[in-house]
Scaffold this active site. Sequence first.
Site, short mmCIF file in Angstrom:
data_model
loop_
_atom_site.label_atom_id
_atom_site.label_comp_id
_atom_site.label_asym_id
_atom_site.label_seq_id
_atom_site.Cartn_x
_atom_site.Cartn_y
_atom_site.Cartn_z
N GLY A 166 2.59 116.70 25.61
CA GLY A 166 2.59 115.87 26.83
C GLY A 166 0.99 114.74 26.37
O GLY A 166 0.03 115.30 25.37
N ASN A 167 0.89 113.85 27.05
CA ASN A 167 -0.84 113.35 27.44
C ASN A 167 -0.66 112.66 28.81
O ASN A 167 0.19 113.35 29.63
CB ASN A 167 0.02 112.26 26.82
CG ASN A 167 1.30 110.95 27.84
OD1 ASN A 167 0.75 110.74 28.63
ND2 ASN A 167 2.33 111.12 27.39
N ARG A 168 -2.02 112.17 28.98
CA ARG A 168 -2.72 112.16 30.47
C ARG A 168 -2.34 111.36 31.30
O ARG A 168 -3.69 111.11 31.95
CB ARG A 168 -4.50 112.90 30.02
CG ARG A 168 -4.93 114.30 29.61
CD ARG A 168 -6.49 113.84 29.86
NE ARG A 168 -7.08 113.23 29.16
CZ ARG A 168 -7.75 112.28 29.72
NH1 ARG A 168 -7.84 112.23 31.13
NH2 ARG A 168 -8.66 110.95 28.98
#
Length: 404
Positions: A201-203
Site C-alpha cells: 500500500g501507500n501512505r
Amino acid sequence: MNIVVGITGGIAAYKAVGVVRALVRAGHDVHVVATEKALRFVGRPTLEAISRNLVHSDLYEGVAEVRHVAIGQAADLIVVAPATANTIAKIAAGHADDLLGNTILASTAPLVVAPAMHTEMWRNPATVSNIATLRARGIHVVGPASGQLTGADSGPGRMSEPDDIVAAALSLVGPRDLAGLRVLVTAGGTREPLDPVRFIGNRSSGRQGVAIARAAATRGADVVLVVANIEDGVLDADPVGLDVRHVSTTAELRDAALAEAQTADVVVMAAAVADYRPETVAEGKIKKETQGDVFDLRLVRNPDILRELTAARRPGQTIIGFAAETELDPVKLLELGRAKAARKGVDLLVLNRVGWAEGFGTPSNDIVVLTGGGDRVTEASGSKSDVADRILDLIPPPRPTPSE
Ligand code: CTP
C-alpha cells in the site's frame, strides 16, 4: 459574512478556537459570544486575538446599544460550538438568561449547534428530546463524533472536528457555484493483497481528496466520493452528506471510478493508486519456510485509471489528476508535472511534492496546478480545505444554473 460563534462551558471550548480561526481565515467577520463558563475553559485574550473582535459575554454590557439583540440581528449565521447539554436544553426551551440565549432568540439566521458532552448525557432522554426539538425547528446539529472524551471515557459525545463544523455551517450560507454539477472524487490509497493478511500500500491519508469532496458538496455539487483505505478519523463526521463508496484494491477503485464517471461532470482523481500488484495472491498466509531467506515477489502493472477516464471523457467533462512527486528541484518538478499532464490527457494536473514528511498524512498542502498543456494556472498552500477550494475555483464555466 457576519458570523457569531457561541461558545459554551465544556472542555471542548478549547477546540472552538479552531472553529473561529477557520472562519476568520475563510474571510468572515467573526464575533464570539461566550458564556461565563466557557471563559473558564478558554481565555478571552485568545478568542479576541483569533477572532480579531471583542468577545461578548455579559448581558448587561453595551445596554445603550441594545447589544442583547443587536448581535443576533446582525448575524448571517450562528454557530454554537461546543453546545453543552445545558445550552441545548436552554435553546430548546427558548431561554434568554444570558447573552448567547438572547442572541439566538433575536436572530433569524441559520443556527448550527455542535454538541459536546459525555455519552450518558447525549443518550439521556432529556437531551434526545431536546435535540429532536432543535432539528424539528430547522436547527442544524453537527455531530457529535465518537471517540475519546474527557477522562478515560470514550464513545459518542465528542465535539466534531472544527473543520467539519465549519464545512457544515458554511454549506448553509456559502456560495453554491457548483450547484447542478455532479462531481466524482477518489481519495486515499489502494492496497494490493499478497495473502489474506498482507498488502502492498501507500501512505495516502485521503485528507486532500476528502477535503475536495466536502468543499464541492459545500458549494452545491452532487458529490460521489470513492475512498480507498483512508486514515481513521478523516471521514468520521460527514457534515455535508456525501455519497461515499468504500473500495480497497486498484481493481475495485477502477470499477467504481469508471462507472461513476459516466455521469460525472467533473472527475478528481486524488487517490494514490498502486501502479503494480502481486502477480498472484496466496490463498493462505505466506510462510517463511516456503520462501527461505530471500522472497522474490513478482508484480504486474495495474491499469492506469486516469488514462482510461480521459480516453472515455464525456463531452464537457473536466478531469483533474494529481501528481505526487518526490523531486526536490522545483524546475525538474515542473517538468515532471508537464510530462505527466500530457501523458494522462487531463484538463488540470495538481502537482504536489511528497516525501517522508511532506504531503501524505499532513493537515496542510502546497500545490501548483498545471493545465493539460503544461501551463501553470495557480498555486496554493495552506490547509487541505483551502487548497481544495482553490482547485475547485478552476472548474471551467459554463456551469449549469441550480435550476438546470
Ligand atoms: N493514477 C491512476 N491509475 C494508476 C496510477 C495513477 O489513475 N494506475 C492516477 C492518480 O490517481 C493521479 C495520477 O494518476 O491522479 C498520477 O499519479 P502518480 O502516482 O503521480 O503517477 P503515475 O502515473 O503512477 O506515474 P509515476 O508513479 O511513474 O510517477
